[in-house]
Design an enzyme around this catalytic site. Structure first.
Site, PDB file in Angstrom:
ATOM      1  N   ASP A   1      74.681  82.360   4.031  1.00  0.00           N
ATOM      2  CA  ASP A   1      76.059  82.574   4.472  1.00  0.00           C
ATOM      3  C   ASP A   1      76.740  83.483   3.457  1.00  0.00           C
ATOM      4  O   ASP A   1      76.987  83.090   2.317  1.00  0.00           O
ATOM      5  CB  ASP A   1      76.775  81.226   4.564  1.00  0.00           C
ATOM      6  CG  ASP A   1      78.171  81.327   5.162  1.00  0.00           C
ATOM      7  OD1 ASP A   1      78.748  82.430   5.139  1.00  0.00           O
ATOM      8  OD2 ASP A   1      78.694  80.292   5.637  1.00  0.00           O
ATOM      9  N   HIS A   2      77.048  84.709   3.879  1.00  0.00           N
ATOM     10  CA  HIS A   2      77.578  85.707   2.951  1.00  0.00           C
ATOM     11  C   HIS A   2      79.000  85.382   2.496  1.00  0.00           C
ATOM     12  O   HIS A   2      79.511  85.997   1.546  1.00  0.00           O
ATOM     13  CB  HIS A   2      77.538  87.094   3.594  1.00  0.00           C
ATOM     14  CG  HIS A   2      77.369  88.207   2.609  1.00  0.00           C
ATOM     15  ND1 HIS A   2      77.216  88.003   1.259  1.00  0.00           N
ATOM     16  CD2 HIS A   2      77.357  89.557   2.772  1.00  0.00           C
ATOM     17  CE1 HIS A   2      77.104  89.157   0.633  1.00  0.00           C
ATOM     18  NE2 HIS A   2      77.187  90.127   1.531  1.00  0.00           N
ATOM     19  N   ARG A   3      79.658  84.431   3.153  1.00  0.00           N
ATOM     20  CA  ARG A   3      80.976  84.008   2.687  1.00  0.00           C
ATOM     21  C   ARG A   3      80.865  83.206   1.402  1.00  0.00           C
ATOM     22  O   ARG A   3      81.822  83.119   0.622  1.00  0.00           O
ATOM     23  CB  ARG A   3      81.664  83.148   3.757  1.00  0.00           C
ATOM     24  CG  ARG A   3      81.958  83.849   5.065  1.00  0.00           C
ATOM     25  CD  ARG A   3      82.451  82.878   6.117  1.00  0.00           C
ATOM     26  NE  ARG A   3      81.454  81.837   6.392  1.00  0.00           N
ATOM     27  CZ  ARG A   3      81.645  80.845   7.257  1.00  0.00           C
ATOM     28  NH1 ARG A   3      82.790  80.757   7.915  1.00  0.00           N
ATOM     29  NH2 ARG A   3      80.705  79.953   7.471  1.00  0.00           N
TER      30      ARG A   3
END
Length: 452
Positions: free
Chosen positions: A424-426
């Site tokens: 999850d790039h967040r």
């Protein structure tokens, strides 16, 4: 004779101290016989405690998150006159609102009021959870202390599995209760790009109101047949779509030299076989994963719904994707940091067999920190696994192959295992993902490092 009745927790099996996860009524509410008062959730099931008679709730003896056991008093009801004396009739179909305080009988209503359906007809409507919207002059559906509209535990579980917010769904069932069809229709609407209000979503000026995919008559082009999706596939569809659309996925690829690990595994296969289970490469991946999560705590976390904080976990439960005849399921191996290779191998063998036999319980698929999806037995050189929310990463493993690897002096044949980490790039940036996969690979390449 007093009309006051104590409602006690019925037989709930071999469970005690079961938490109350939902209050379906409040003090002063009118209830009917068999209407749910509160919801309990054990390790294996969710259940409602029903009202034994029609009446009014005079007192609730428990609150949210309290724990109860069989025989505990959870509520005090004041039964209506008829039900207090004729408990045998509690199971008979009764027209909604009949004999309730403050409601006029048919003879006392105005001439313009629409006639009520016969008891038999109304019971039929309730049993089928009709999808016909309630008339505009009906009172709004009762909600619990958290503001959630009424829905059965099965419907609530279905909504949770699909990531649907019950507060955004209008119930079409009896007394405004939300039905399974209501949840499915809501999710279908969202998947079509429409928000709860029917307005199209937008990102940076780009409309998310996608046109529907074309549905031609395939039979015009040749012979066809229709094959029904399995229940697991239907449930997974909502999960996968939500996770893919809602999580910005990035996949980091790497390789691990497992030549020495495979030699160690082969040397211990017979011992495992003698103990009744297989020693697969997957158990070594589990141990390496635990070491990696300890070194990189951000990967052992979940993003808080507010999007502003992380929930860091201090336990190590690893989900393992298992291919079953009905579809993919992900049972969870718990406390992997406290178990050795052989113990993990035995547990993995048992839980995989239960998954293929369709005997997993709800607790078997809950509480995972990160998941591993292995296609090593089938093939491939890499893929992009979809994150199993609320986890923030998932490891994909493909088939190992022999390659010529340069060791600084010469090329040597080495067994290389492809790794594909979706994250999850967040929460995780590319550099952290690269370090994580390299750390994981290093533990597989030299098992001695697992003891450090």
């Amino acid at each position: 004779m007093s009309n006051t009745i104590e409602v006690k927790v019925p037989d709930i099996g071999d469970f005690s101290d079961v938490p109350v996860i939902e209050l379906l009524v409040s003090k002063g509410d009118s209830v009917e016989a068999d209407e749910g008062l509160l919801t309990l959730e054990s390790d294996k099931a969710t259940m409602e405690v029903p009202s034994p008679v029609a009446g009014v709730v005079r007192e609730l003896k428990v609150g949210l998150n309290d724990t109860v056991s069989e025989g505990d008093v959870v509520a005090v009801l004041e039964a209506t006159a008829g039900d207090a004396e004729t408990d045998d009739a509690a199971g008979e179909p009764t027209a909604s609102g009949e004999d309730q305080p403050g409601k006029a009988l048919p003879e006392e209503t105005g001439k313009d009021e629409a006639p009520r359906p016969e008891p038999e007809a109304e019971a039929r409507i309730t049993a089928t959870e009709s999808a016909v919207p309630a008339p505009a002059d009906e009172p709004p559906p009762r909600s619990d202390s958290r503001g959630l509209p009424h829905a059965s535990p099965a419907v609530r579980k279905f909504a949770r599995e699909l990531g649907a917010d019950l507060r955004q769904i209008s119930g079409s069932g009896n007394k405004g209760r939300i039905t399974r069809d209501d949840v499915a229709a809501h999710v279908k609407q969202l998947m079509g790009g429409k928000g709860p209000s029917g307005a199209a979503g937008r990102i940076g000026g780009l409309s998310l109101d996608f046109p529907e995919a074309p549905q031609p008559d395939f039979s015009r082009f040749g012979a066809i047949e229709r094959s029904e999706l399995s229940r697991i596939q239907k449930l997974s569809a909502g999960h996968l779509h939500r996770n893919w659309v809602g999580i910005p996925h990035v996949t980091q690829h790497d390789e691990a030299d497992i030549t020495d690990m495979e030699a160690f595994r082969q040397a211990n296969i017979e011992e495992a076989k003698a103990r009744g289970f297989k020693l697969t490469p997957l158990v070594f991946l589990i141990k390496a994963m635990v070491a990696s999560l300890k070194a990189f705590p951000t990967f052992n976390a979940s993003l808080d719904p507010d999007g502003e904080s992380l929930i860091l976990k201090h336990y190590f439960n690893i989900g393992i994707a298992v291919d079953t005849p009905d579809g993919l399921v992900v049972p969870v191996i718990r406390e992997c940091d406290r178990k050795g290779i052989m113990e993990l191998a035995e547990e993995l063998s048992v839980v995989s067999a239960r998954a293929r036999d369709g005997k997993l319980t709800p607790s078997d698929i809950q509480g995972g920190c990160i998941s591993i999806s292995s296609l090593g037995g089938i093939g491939g050189t890499g893929f992009t696994p979809i994150i199993n929310a609320p986890e923030v990463a998932i490891l994909g493993v493909s088939r190992s192959t022999m390659k010529q690897v340069w060791n600084g002096e010469s090329f040597q044949p080495r067994l290389m295992l492809p790794l594909s980490l979706s994250y999850d790039h967040r929460v995780i940036d590319g550099a952290a993902a690269a370090r994580f996969t390299r750390f994981l690979a290093s533990r597989l390449e030299d098992l001695r490092r697992l003891t450090l």
